[in-house]
Design an enzyme around this catalytic site. Structure first.
Site, PDB file in Angstrom:
ATOM      1  N   ARG A 169       0.842  -1.194   0.000  1.00  0.00           N
ATOM      2  CA  ARG A 169       0.000   0.000   0.000  1.00  0.00           C
ATOM      3  C   ARG A 169       0.882   1.251   0.000  1.00  0.00           C
ATOM      4  NH1 ARG A 169      -4.982   1.286   4.225  1.00  0.00           N
ATOM      5  NH2 ARG A 169      -5.417   3.420   3.540  1.00  0.00           N
ATOM      6  N   ASP A 455      -5.522   4.661  13.778  1.00  0.00           N
ATOM      7  CA  ASP A 455      -4.614   5.104  12.717  1.00  0.00           C
ATOM      8  C   ASP A 455      -5.157   6.382  12.110  1.00  0.00           C
ATOM      9  OD1 ASP A 455      -6.767   4.265  11.186  1.00  0.00           O
ATOM     10  OD2 ASP A 455      -5.737   2.567  10.281  1.00  0.00           O
TER      11      ASP A 455
END
Length: 557
Positions: A169, A455
């Site tokens: 990612r 996050d």
């Protein structure tokens, strides 16, 4: 600053490990490849940035239409499918999310967890300080060659018993790498991450049928996935990789993208590995795009915003139906709870996990993500039960296409109309964003708090909700007699200001004596950043871009 051809490194790191890793990664041939890539695609990248600015201006001024009609001309066959998937991407049941590539221990444990995919994350769960970026890429370089070890753990691509594969990612298109200039311009963090990974590891991953596979995040429109498709096609030719070997799963996290999911699959047809459904980034995008509209005031996210709400349920059902119509896997969001016995028992955690993933599966999802590695085995058992007879996915299940017959734009825009702000919800939002900014300064992109992994996705919804509540003077929902005594009628900046000071003082009091002074000074800076963030005239679209622009965070690399 030092130079190599047209590529300039803005800062020199004196750490011997970083110096050695840079020499390994930034070889002369890589620099030639990267400069070629930028010479071809940087203008298109610049165009994407400009289109994003224009689109947001249109949304703010009510001239943008959220619509399913985008005038893409498909091939003559209306029943087109994405290109066939490699055998290992047929099984997308379990991915590990938020795996920081600079954390060797967690990275190797994830790759040995038995999950199908490991989201090697340079985005939501990652803080892109230069040293982290270099460590992360160097670790992946070593892993792909079987050279990275932690205690008795390693990972070998050529081992037939190796189950897990890397789902790389890169940073999203909004992130710029400030430590590298090419032709006098800072480069795209997304293109740098992609280039480093594909140049050094693409052929090896392809050789052993382990990729290269990607997640693409923060996509706003199908024009952006057309951009990535062109990058993939050019790269395969330039590096002599087999055509179509690059596959990418797109995370549908932006409000504008949900109306273009069919077009997104089409644009990546040869390279598509399906779509992924999130929760908090997608919810936050409502506020960052439409938060100026008082009629679209979000209620407390902890109490009222979940996948049972119609706007999120409709989004998930539509994603599954579109994917399966086009022969693509559809995966659900990340289960954020982790084992913390001070919060709940192991049995309760497993019960919530299985209930959550069973609901996703019964809607038609082919899998989802977890963070806690100890949840892989119980989740495997659930999928054995829900996917009998060795079935790997639900792509060919006709019932999963049902939502296509009833889709309409209003269903995706109907945010919850009941409920207001709550004191507990505001307090949690403040805690999450304060701790996220603190961890960001300390070069960490995610952390565990109260039994959950936090996050940038949860930080996004937390800070954007506070911004909107201050902007529109959200009304408190009084839940008990005690709250009547101290809660004002509306949320105001002064109330948020004082509550944040109390929360910060509590954090300081919980800190051990030897670290207290350092943390006190650090949280002073965090507080100033937080207040600026939630009082901006316009809500920043991406928290991570905002933080990267704060020079106070980066006196060093």
């Amino acid at each position: 600053m030092f130079y190599q051809k047209n590529l300039q490194f803005v800062n020199q790191d004196n750490n011997p490990y970083i110096i050695k890793a840079i020499k390994t990664l930034f070889t002369q041939n890589f620099i030639i490849f990267f400069e070629k890539l930028l010479n071809i695609f940087d203008e298109n990248f610049q165009s994407i940035e400009e289109h994003r600015i224009t689109r947001q201006w249109q949304i703010k001024n009510d001239t943008y239409k959220f619509s399913f009609n985008h005038n893409i001309i498909y091939e003559k066959n209306p029943n087109w499918k994405i290109d066939p998937l490699p055998h290992n991407l047929f099984n997308r049941q379990i991915d590990i999310g938020d795996v920081d590539p600079s954390n060797i221990e967690h990275l190797l444990k994830a790759l040995n967890s038995g999950a199908q995919g490991v989201q090697v994350d340079f985005d939501d769960g990652f803080c892109p300080y230069w040293s982290n970026v270099i460590k992360g890429h160097h670790n992946i370089y070593l892993i792909c060659r079987g050279l990275l070890k932690y205690k008795n753990l390693t990972y070998n691509l050529n081992n037939i018993n190796t189950i897990s594969y890397i789902m790389f990612r890169p940073r999203a298109l909004n992130m710029i790498e400030r430590n590298i200039l090419v032709n006098g311009k800072r480069v795209s963090g997304a293109l740098l991450d992609f280039a480093l990974h594909i140049y050094h590891n693409g052929a090896l991953l392809n050789k052993y049928d382990k990729g290269p596979y990607f997640y693409l995040s923060k996509i706003e429109s199908y024009t952006e996935t057309f951009f990535w498709n062109d990058v993939f096609d050019w790269t395969e030719k330039e590096l002599k990789l087999s055509s179509g070997c690059i596959k990418a799963c797109v995370l549908i996290e932006c409000l504008t993208a949900v109306f273009q999911m069919d077009e997104i699959l089409w644009s990546l047809k040869k390279h598509s590995a399906g779509l992924n459904c999130g929760l908090w980034d997608y919810s936050a995008s409502f506020i960052t795009r439409l938060g100026h509209n008082k009629k679209l005031l979000f209620p407390d996210r902890s109490k009222y915003v979940n996948m049972s709400q119609s706007f999120l349920s409709n989004y998930r059902k539509l994603l599954v139906s579109i994917c399966h119509k086009r022969g693509a896997p559809a995966t659900g969001g990340m289960f954020a709870l982790v084992q913390d016995l001070s919060v709940m028992s192991r049995e309760k955690l497993i019960e919530i996990l299985l209930e959550n993933k069973k609901i996703e599966t019964l809607i038609g999802a082919d899998g989802g993500l977890v963070y806690d590695l100890s949840l892989v085995e119980p989740l495997k058992e659930l999928y054995k039960e829900l996917f009998p007879n060795g079935k790997l996915n639900q792509i060919d299940e006709i019932w999963t296409l049902n939502y296509l017959n009833n889709k309409n734009e209003e269903d995706l825009l109907c945010i919850p109309q009941t409920g207001g702000a709550t004191f507990d919800g505001l307090k949690l939002n403040i805690e999450v964003i304060i701790l996220f900014i603190e961890n960001w300064i300390l070069k960490k992109g995610h952390f565990i708090y109260k039994g959950k992994v936090e996050d940038s996705a949860t930080a996004e919804i937390s800070r954007s909700q506070i911004w909107q509540q201050i902007r529109h003077k959200a009304v408190f929902e009084i839940t008990n007699d005690n709250e009547k005594l101290f809660l004002p009628h509306n949320i105001s900046l002064s109330f948020v200001y004082n509550l944040t000071q109390q929360i910060i003082n509590q954090f300081i009091d919980q800190t051990n004596f030897f670290e207290k002074l350092f943390r006190k000074n650090l949280l002073k800076s965090v507080f100033l950043i937080f207040i600026d963030l939630v009082t901006r005239r316009d809500c920043p679209i991406f928290l991570t871009s905002y933080l990267e622009d704060q020079r106070i965070l980066q006196p060093k690399n």
